[in-house]
Write an enzyme that holds these catalytic residues in place. Sequence first.
Site, PDB file in Angstrom:
ATOM      1  N   GLU A 199      -6.761  -6.670   1.093  1.00 22.34           N
ATOM      2  CA  GLU A 199      -6.349  -5.278   1.297  1.00 22.34           C
ATOM      3  C   GLU A 199      -5.429  -4.892   0.132  1.00 22.34           C
ATOM      4  O   GLU A 199      -5.883  -4.733  -0.989  1.00 22.34           O
ATOM      5  CB  GLU A 199      -5.675  -5.085   2.647  1.00 22.34           C
ATOM      6  CG  GLU A 199      -5.499  -3.612   2.993  1.00 22.34           C
ATOM      7  CD  GLU A 199      -4.727  -3.382   4.274  1.00 22.34           C
ATOM      8  OE1 GLU A 199      -4.829  -2.277   4.827  1.00 22.34           O
ATOM      9  OE2 GLU A 199      -4.000  -4.282   4.724  1.00 22.34           O
ATOM     10  N   GLU A 235       0.858  -1.178   0.000  1.00 25.47           N
ATOM     11  CA  GLU A 235       0.000   0.000   0.000  1.00 25.47           C
ATOM     12  C   GLU A 235       0.901   1.238   0.000  1.00 25.47           C
ATOM     13  O   GLU A 235       1.699   1.429   0.895  1.00 25.47           O
ATOM     14  CB  GLU A 235      -0.955   0.001   1.195  1.00 25.47           C
ATOM     15  CG  GLU A 235      -0.322  -0.327   2.526  1.00 25.47           C
ATOM     16  CD  GLU A 235      -1.344  -0.399   3.648  1.00 25.47           C
ATOM     17  OE1 GLU A 235      -1.977   0.615   3.963  1.00 25.47           O
ATOM     18  OE2 GLU A 235      -1.498  -1.492   4.210  1.00 25.47           O
ATOM     19  N   ASP A 256      -4.053 -11.109   8.807  1.00 21.48           N
ATOM     20  CA  ASP A 256      -3.309  -9.861   8.641  1.00 21.48           C
ATOM     21  C   ASP A 256      -1.800 -10.100   8.712  1.00 21.48           C
ATOM     22  O   ASP A 256      -1.335 -11.102   9.259  1.00 21.48           O
ATOM     23  CB  ASP A 256      -3.731  -8.885   9.742  1.00 21.48           C
ATOM     24  CG  ASP A 256      -3.564  -7.429   9.356  1.00 21.48           C
ATOM     25  OD1 ASP A 256      -2.912  -7.147   8.339  1.00 21.48           O
ATOM     26  OD2 ASP A 256      -4.102  -6.566  10.080  1.00 21.48           O
ATOM     27  N   GLU A 288      -7.763   3.321   6.961  1.00 21.39           N
ATOM     28  CA  GLU A 288      -7.032   3.236   8.228  1.00 21.39           C
ATOM     29  C   GLU A 288      -5.884   4.242   8.279  1.00 21.39           C
ATOM     30  O   GLU A 288      -5.492   4.700   9.345  1.00 21.39           O
ATOM     31  CB  GLU A 288      -6.497   1.823   8.427  1.00 21.39           C
ATOM     32  CG  GLU A 288      -5.426   1.400   7.427  1.00 21.39           C
ATOM     33  CD  GLU A 288      -4.944  -0.030   7.652  1.00 21.39           C
ATOM     34  OE1 GLU A 288      -5.727  -0.836   8.157  1.00 21.39           O
ATOM     35  OE2 GLU A 288      -3.780  -0.321   7.321  1.00 21.39           O
TER      36      GLU A 288
END
Length: 663
Positions: free
Chosen positions: A464, A176, A415, A470
Amino acid sequence: MLRFKRSLLSLIFVIAGSNILLAQKDSGFTLESPNSEIHLEVKIGEEITWSVTNNSQQVISPSRIAMTLEQGEELGSRPEVRDSEKEEINTTIDAINYKKDVIEDNYNQLTLKFKKNFGLIFRAYDTGVAYRFTTSRNRDLTIVSEEVNFNFPEDHMVYIPYANDPANDVYQISFENRYEHIPLSEIVKDTVAFAPVLVELPNGMKAAITEADLESYPGMFLKSGDKDFALKGEFAGYPLEEEQGGHNGLQSFVTKRADYIAKTSGSRSFPWRILIISNEDKELLNNDMVYKLASAPRIENTSWIEPGKVAWDWWNDWNISGVDFPAGINTETYKYYTDFAVEHGIENILLDEGWAPRGEILNTIPAIDLDEIIDYAGSKGVGVWLWSGYLPLAQNMDEALATYSEMGVKGLKVDFMNRDDQKMVNFYYELSRKAAEHKLMLDFHGSYKPTGLQRTYPNVVNFEGVRGLENVKWSNTDFPLYDTRVPYIRMLAGPMDYTPGAMKNANNANFRAINSAPMSQGTRVHQLALYVLYEAPFNMLADNPTNYMDEPESTEFIAAVPTTFDETVALDGKVGEYAAIARRKEDTWYVGAITNWNSRDLEIDLSFLPEGNYEAVIFKDGINANREATDYKREVIDVKSGEQLNVHLANGGGWAARIYPAQ
């Protein structure tokens, strides 16, 4: 019975083997898309190259294809064609938990078989091209490297997300990052980026690079190529040594990698290398190539797989108010979340990090009575999901899946994988298969981009690999800009666990990154529109129940938007500026539009509606939304097919509607 069906008539042109056996140097093959606009050329000489044009415009200049095996054997060096075959395929795919229920799968295919028992398959769609290696050998293979090249003819602009690894291993990242918008020539040398990336071509054309059907193989990074204006594939070496570390010790860090990228079966198909091509930006908002190129479903009965929304705890820091118990990670709080979910038609609650002791997955903290929470939620028809860090789950996979499936858990949010080397990719497939056996759904957070796993294992309902909401808790990233780029780039790969839904909204001047009481950048309606615009079969309500109950109109709209659809129509858009999409579920349509920090006026064309009279519930930015981002206006109007709605989007704004047949 598989919902995927392949009932088709293939028109096969087989070129006689005697004509192509031991093909002479500089022989070539061509393939064009069904609409004849995209042309792919494969040249066979001392090496194998491929090139692509679209509407006679060069997209990819001749680019080398090769794969190096152990002991220096190179597939693609002085190749000799043994056989070739062309096919025209026109069929449909019954999609599962997707943005449409049926996908038209129309392409032309070229299969080349070479001496040394390897091959290449090329496909040309109206929306792009793809190719993959195949091998047919009796012994396992060690893949030292694969040469993947995308040579562009000019110094085009590219949207590229660098890996930016803060530690020692550049391949261990969260996948990300912001998109750098730079010329190809300015890509930082010896720095890798992750796919998808998007290249701007002349005349409004775009080309996106990604991959599909990634199995038992490392994911493809991209870096500056050997030629001018080029991108080339880069792959993580196989992990030889690892150590526990990272956030709360939940990660496994690679401390030593092999000088090869994969050990794998000698008879297999390798991942697809994809080049998606668009003539208009909006075409990128409704592309199916990754889903089409993924392996068919491996789950026969999918009736138990139920995508939907979830009342989420972590983003809002468990900050509910007006209750007579201490809010936090405890049984009372999750029963309260359950009651909120029931009242608003939310299908699930999620216990995020903290319900289990640090580094564990088979125990709970004293404040959590998991049996009581599951029983309470189950009695009210609400599913319970559990969060897990990667390493505890990997170390206790069989016991954890059996235990929580028997208890009645509906799914797991996993995660901090933060890798896509072959070993980690194998983990995704093993977990997906075993979770399906226990009728558990999966949401991969801290994950690499989707490559079609959600088609192969439909119990995988989200990923994700996106710089989601977030990040507003600690970052001043320009989110409206990112929000208007990501649907054209990252969303090409598949669904995104972006986690929208902020009820505290701020304009650019008023925004502050606050961890425990977060706010979004942009307007309230920008947040509402994301539920329509972003693909997410498992979609979270990021804010806390108190804030949602204080905003009943917004909450009612969010709760009513489905997470999977029967039809999708790309309405309008421009990368980094704005995007507008319409989606249908049964006879109700949902429309979402967002803009960057520039206000703008759009024309929403309602031609996607069938004939008839409709009622539209509309949310639009309020007259003061530029000053106070929570300002919005809700109205109900009558509309008809073919009407044009003139809508105004404030700075960082949005527009959202639910349209249904009038009674």
